[in-house]
Design a protein around this motif. Structure first.
Motif, mmCIF file in Angstrom:
data_model
loop_
_atom_site.group_PDB
_atom_site.id
_atom_site.type_symbol
_atom_site.label_atom_id
_atom_site.label_comp_id
_atom_site.label_asym_id
_atom_site.label_seq_id
_atom_site.Cartn_x
_atom_site.Cartn_y
_atom_site.Cartn_z
ATOM 1 N N THR A 1 2.970 10.375 -2.143
ATOM 2 C CA THR A 1 1.892 10.436 -1.152
ATOM 3 C C THR A 1 2.357 10.917 0.219
ATOM 4 N N GLN B 1 -0.269 2.817 4.384
ATOM 5 C CA GLN B 1 -1.698 2.934 4.648
ATOM 6 C C GLN B 1 -2.250 1.664 5.288
ATOM 7 N N THR C 1 0.844 -1.201 0.000
ATOM 8 C CA THR C 1 0.000 0.000 0.000
ATOM 9 C C THR C 1 0.878 1.250 0.000
ATOM 10 N N ILE D 1 1.859 6.822 3.723
ATOM 11 C CA ILE D 1 1.015 7.950 4.107
ATOM 12 C C ILE D 1 1.710 8.912 5.066
#
Length: 485
Positions: free
Chosen positions: A460, A103, A86, A89
């Protein structure tokens, strides 16, 4: 850079208010390798001014790539979704350790000195880490997690030292007797269980007495050195000291709708009454009531936001002018709603007495007279929703580093490479940028999975290490890239 509120809600809040932190103190007393001593002596941080910041960033190149994913299953997790690749973040760096939170809830730690992954921070097979916070007071990493055994319903906090203190520093500051020497040896034996030694399970739980179930939360405020918790079960707010985690005082009032933290004070926002909203200002040190007052509101119009910065209270209602109230003098000024539209997030710059607003991918700087100070050139944010994990404000509050659209893009298109822009907050001028054309790697690209262009796609998370003068970015594939000169 920030005071952070982590909610027990399964959905993160859309709007965020962030404080730009005070300058992080240099850790000269704890350096314990030649490379750290050398970097301390020749560090560019004290001598670089805003005028030559371009030189500091213009030679930034892609130099390293890490992977937060664990394909071999070394991470101590049992939940199937934790094993999926993933996006990154959140990134936090301290003491030459880079922490990357995916994430999925898996957090990996990487050693920049040895350029390798040290360990995964998760210490339980069913732990899902929600957020990270670096406590500069004791060089520890605070993780905020939820657990499958608790049905992911309650936040749990844990503090883990990043590395052991330098024994030479302790010897120079203490008069060591033989007994103290033995105690210190035992202490350093235990230190081998810290994160740098690959033993994140050496941490200890925080705020165990608090029930942090939804809508409960924990908020870390680095500016004041405090932690605010809210237990929804008994409607009690508590303030803790960030240095030693001792509870200072509690606030028990079921009519409190929200609490906002500002340098030196707490703003208590009570449930809205007919035509006004009751407010109370407390000293953040001991909870002493400094002022109680009411602010008049337009009936039947929702409140977009209420924010407090020192003596200035900012109030904005739907389709109404921004009101700036001086709570000391009761002086009220208004900014036309067409000039100041409700932003999606704030960043307060306490040293400059300014604040940044984020709206529709643009950033603007305002003063507390309601005047627009800066509009940024060539600084169109990549993500439409403001994500402060993609923004870094330097400790001197002079520069903003953001992930932006490339200048040549006519319109935003998913899959295109963006750029990392470094801009002057006071002038709005773009001082430097890292893009596909100037970010070529210093090392053989065959050593990396990604090209420079690929590393600049779908970023991200972003973090700037001011001590090392390195930028760390994470992307949707769970990869972390190091940009350095």
């Amino acid at each position: 850079m920030e005071g952070r509120r982590i909610s027990a809600s399964p959905r993160p809040c859309s709007g965020r208010r962030v404080w730009a932190n005070k300058k992080r103190p240099r850790l000269d007393g704890y350096v314990n390798t030649f490379s750290k001593l050398l970097r301390r002596e020749i560090s560019s941080k004290p001598c670089f001014s805003i005028s030559n910041a371009h030189e500091k960033f213009r030679n930034m190149r892609l130099v390293e790539e890490y992977d937060s994913h664990d394909p071999k299953g070394h991470c101590p997790v049992a939940l199937p979704f934790l094993m999926k690749r993933t996006k990154v973040i959140e990134i936090v760096a301290a003491c030459d350790i880079v922490f990357a939170l995916a994430q999925s809830g898996v957090c990996a730690a990487f050693d920049r000195e040895r350029s390798k992954r040290i360990c995964f921070v998760n210490v339980s097979p069913d732990e899902v880490i929600r957020s990270l916070f670096y406590n500069k007071n004791n060089d520890s990493l605070i993780t905020v997690s939820v657990y499958a055994s608790d049905k992911f319903s309650s936040l749990k906090c844990r503090s883990t030292r990043i590395e052991c203190e330098d024994i030479l520093h302790l010897f120079s500051t203490l008069f060591i007797s033989y007994v103290r020497f033995l105690i210190l040896m035992y202490f350093f034996h235990k230190c081998f269980r810290y994160i740098r030694r690959g033993k994140p399970d050496a941490g200890f739980a925080l705020f165990e007495s608090e029930s942090l179930k939804w809508p409960g939360f924990v908020e870390f405020d680095d500016v004041n050195g405090k932690v605010l918790t809210y237990s929804a079960q008994d409607s009690i707010y508590k303030v803790f000291d960030l240095k030693n985690y001792t509870m200072l005082y509690s606030i028990s009032d079921k009519h409190v709708h929200e609490i906002k933290i500002s340098p030196g004070i707490l703003l208590l926002i009570f449930n809205r009454a007919s035509g006004h909203i009751p407010l109370k200002i407390l000293s953040i040190e001991d909870g002493t009531v400094l002022k109680t007052f009411k602010h008049l509101l337009h009936r039947n119009k929702k409140v977009d936001f209420i924010e407090q910065f020192n003596e200035k209270l900012l109030v904005k209602q739907e389709n109404e002018n921004l009101q700036i109230l001086d709570v000391r003098s009761s002086e009220l000024m208004e900014v036309c709603r067409t000039e100041f539209m409700t932003p999606s997030a704030f960043i307060f710059l306490y040293e400059n007495q300014l604040f940044l607003t984020f709206r529709n991918r643009t950033v603007a700087v305002w003063n507390f007279r309601g005047e627009l100070v800066t509009s940024f050139e060539d600084h169109l944010l990549w993500h439409p929703d403001c994500n402060t994990n993609n923004i870094y404000i330097t400790s001197d509050q002079e520069l903003i580093i953001s992930y932006c659209k490339a200048e040549s893009d006519d319109q935003w298109m998913e899959g295109n490479a963006g750029s990392i822009n470094i801009s002057n907050i006071l002038t709005g001028k773009c001082l430097a940028k890292i893009n596909a054309s100037n970010g070529s790697p210093k090392v053989d690209s065959s050593q990396m999975r990604s090209t420079v262009s690929e590393a600049l796609e779908d970023i991200t998370a972003l973090f700037y290490d001011e001590e090392r003068n390195e930028i760390y970015t994470g992307n949707r594939q769970g990869l972390i890239h190091v940009w350095s000169n």
